[in-house]
Design a protein around this motif. Structure first.
Motif, short mmCIF file in Angstrom:
data_model
loop_
_atom_site.label_atom_id
_atom_site.label_comp_id
_atom_site.label_asym_id
_atom_site.label_seq_id
_atom_site.Cartn_x
_atom_site.Cartn_y
_atom_site.Cartn_z
N ILE A 69 31.58 -21.80 -26.96
CA ILE A 69 32.30 -22.79 -26.28
C ILE A 69 33.56 -22.83 -26.30
O ILE A 69 34.48 -22.91 -25.55
CB ILE A 69 31.79 -24.14 -26.61
N HIS A 70 34.06 -22.87 -27.73
CA HIS A 70 35.61 -22.78 -28.01
C HIS A 70 36.18 -21.54 -27.29
O HIS A 70 37.19 -21.46 -26.66
CB HIS A 70 35.67 -22.76 -29.71
N LEU A 95 28.53 -31.91 -29.38
CA LEU A 95 29.05 -31.08 -28.46
C LEU A 95 30.18 -31.80 -27.41
O LEU A 95 31.06 -31.16 -26.84
CB LEU A 95 27.99 -30.22 -27.53
N SER A 96 29.79 -33.08 -27.09
CA SER A 96 30.68 -33.55 -25.94
C SER A 96 31.92 -34.05 -26.65
O SER A 96 32.89 -33.92 -25.75
CB SER A 96 29.98 -35.02 -25.48
N LYS A 97 32.18 -33.76 -27.78
CA LYS A 97 33.44 -34.10 -28.46
C LYS A 97 34.37 -32.77 -28.74
O LYS A 97 35.51 -32.95 -29.13
CB LYS A 97 33.17 -34.65 -29.89
N ILE A 98 33.73 -31.86 -28.52
CA ILE A 98 34.45 -30.34 -28.40
C ILE A 98 35.62 -30.32 -27.32
O ILE A 98 35.15 -30.63 -26.10
CB ILE A 98 33.49 -29.15 -28.32
N ASP A 99 36.71 -30.14 -27.72
CA ASP A 99 37.79 -30.19 -26.64
C ASP A 99 37.65 -29.17 -25.41
O ASP A 99 37.41 -27.91 -25.64
CB ASP A 99 39.07 -29.79 -27.26
N GLY A 100 37.37 -29.58 -24.29
CA GLY A 100 37.36 -28.70 -23.46
C GLY A 100 35.94 -29.04 -22.61
O GLY A 100 35.80 -28.82 -21.53
#
Length: 452
Positions: A69-70, A95-100
């Motif tokens: 994801i990153h 997962l929803s807090k991962i930037d982007g």
């Protein structure tokens, strides 16, 4: 009604982790987006949409999902990022807090991925999506995961993958799959026949049946897996069917006998053993013992002597003492199987296995894996060697330019054609070859086209 005009000319990038079922589902989502006018992103291009289908079978799988994801967010900084799959079901908030990340969909919501994507995409285009945290949808109760997302797709490969079942009722002590995928459910045989017929009309010659626990087919329609096999065997145009994985207790003697004389079901089985120690099988809450497993292997070999048999084995699970592992090794050593798929045990939050006191060290897991992988190589090499010099029918797959072409025999021996022999028109064709010696890295037998 989905407004497809907003997606015309957009480009999408896809990334899938985990099992064949995940790859099949991603391919189906890609096909649906393509029908809406979305193209697959080319090398060096920036995508408008990124779809990540995650796996959560181990802690390592979770880590790989986050890395993927990153990486996609860095490569496609302006894309709308959708995350789905097992990890999305088990930990959607993280997962929803991962930037982007813009949208996270659990297993129940995945069936309506296109609808969710369209709604959130529209909000973003209209400036209504102001939060920096992604939106997530995932029910947390196993019994509430009830949707079934149909899938029959080949992606970039020759073989089609037909999803016949989803979910699992088994609740083995080490496993999170029921929590990630829900309980066992399936579509009707008639709907699967239609999908197989469509694959045949598109030129497909081989279909792999996929699912989470496909031997449990019929849980929601009161049919049986044997009924499904018999019906699919009648589909004209499909030359080969393969069964991706069958639990030993659901691999009936009747099914083995039918496959042995069927028109299109190949002499190829993949059966999860997990451990060759009865003590460990009990700790895992598996529904069979080594005696039943050995019986199934013997029957397959009696009915289909040429059958390829792959076996899943987990090493280092809680409770696997050195004595238990030696029992497992000895059992597998004596078993007439072709290949071992070896997985080191990974502790998963919330599983019952965490209550088992005996813990295997990382070093012991590594050593045990190494020993079983070496045993697997010996068995596979021995199996392949028996067929050197024999003729076989191979379904070939398209190869990158300048590279060797590969395909598989009926009993799943990988065959390599040199670039000088390979022809583009061999792709997705059944060709008779003479099997030669091993290729340079011993991953296939060399094939020589039999003319006439």
């Amino acid at each position: 009604m989905i407004d497809t005009s907003a997606f015309q000319g957009k480009k999408a990038a896809y990334f899938t982790l985990g099992c064949k079922l995940n790859f099949s589902e991603t391919s189906t989502f890609g096909k649906m987006l393509q029908e809406m006018g979305v193209q697959t992103v080319g090398k060096g291009e920036e995508a408008d949409i990124c779809l990540v289908n995650t796996c959560s079978v181990t802690e390592v799988a979770d880590h790989k999902c986050r890395q993927a994801i990153h990486r996609l967010v860095r490569q496609h900084p302006h894309a709308f990022v959708v995350v789905t799959g097992c990890y999305a079901q088990l930990d959607p908030e993280r997962l929803s807090k991962i930037d982007g990340v813009d949208l996270v969909l659990g297993s129940n919501e995945k069936a309506n991925l296109i609808q969710f994507l369209s709604e959130e995409w529209s909000k973003m285009q209209n400036g209504e999506q102001s939060s920096t945290q992604g939106i997530y949808h995932a029910v947390k109760k196993v019994k509430e995961i009830v949707t079934f997302a149909p899938s029959c797709s080949r992606g970039n490969r020759t073989r089609y993958f037909l999803k016949v079942q989803d979910g699992c009722d088994y609740f083995c002590t080490y496993c999170t799959i029921p929590f990630a995928r829900g309980l066992s459910r399936n579509p009707s045989i008639s709907s699967l026949i239609q999908q197989a017929q469509q694959a045949a009309e598109e030129g497909g010659k081989e279909i792999v049946l996929t699912g989470v626990n496909i031997g449990d087919f019929g849980a929601t329609t009161h049919e049986s897996f044997l009924d499904l096999v018999k019906a699919l065997d009648q589909v004209e145009g499909i030359s080969r069917f393969r069964i991706s994985s069958l639990e030993p207790d659901l691999l009936s003697d009747e099914l083995i006998a039918y496959c042995a004389q069927s028109r299109a079901f190949m002499p190829h089985f993949h059966i999860p053993l997990q451990s060759g120690s009865d003590k460990v099988l009990q700790l895992m809450h598996r529904r069979y013992d080594t005696a039943l497993f050995a019986h199934k292997i013997r029957m397959i070999k009696e009915k289909m002597p040429d059958a390829f048999i792959g076996v899943d084995v987990m090493v280092g699970t809680r409770g696997e003492t050195p004595e238990c592992f030696e029992e497992c090794y000895a059992f597998l050593n004596d078993l007439d199987v072709t290949q071992l798929h070896v997985f080191p045990y990974s502790e998963r939050p919330g599983t019952a296995a965490l209550r088992i006191p005996y813990v295997v060290s990382a070093a012991d897991k590594k050593e045990r894996s190494k020993r079983l992988l070496a045993l697997s190589d010996e068995k596979t090499h021995r199996f392949y060697s028996k067929y050197i010099g024999k003729e076989a029918e191979v379904l070939f797959e398209k190869a990158p330019r300048g590279r060797a072409m590969h395909g598989f025999t009926r009993n799943y021996i990988r065959v390599e054609l040199s670039p000088s022999q390979a022809k583009e028109e061999y792709d997705n064709q059944l060709i008779r070859v003479r099997l030669g010696d091993f290729n340079h890295d011993a991953t296939a037998l060399k094939g020589e086209i039999i003319n006439g």
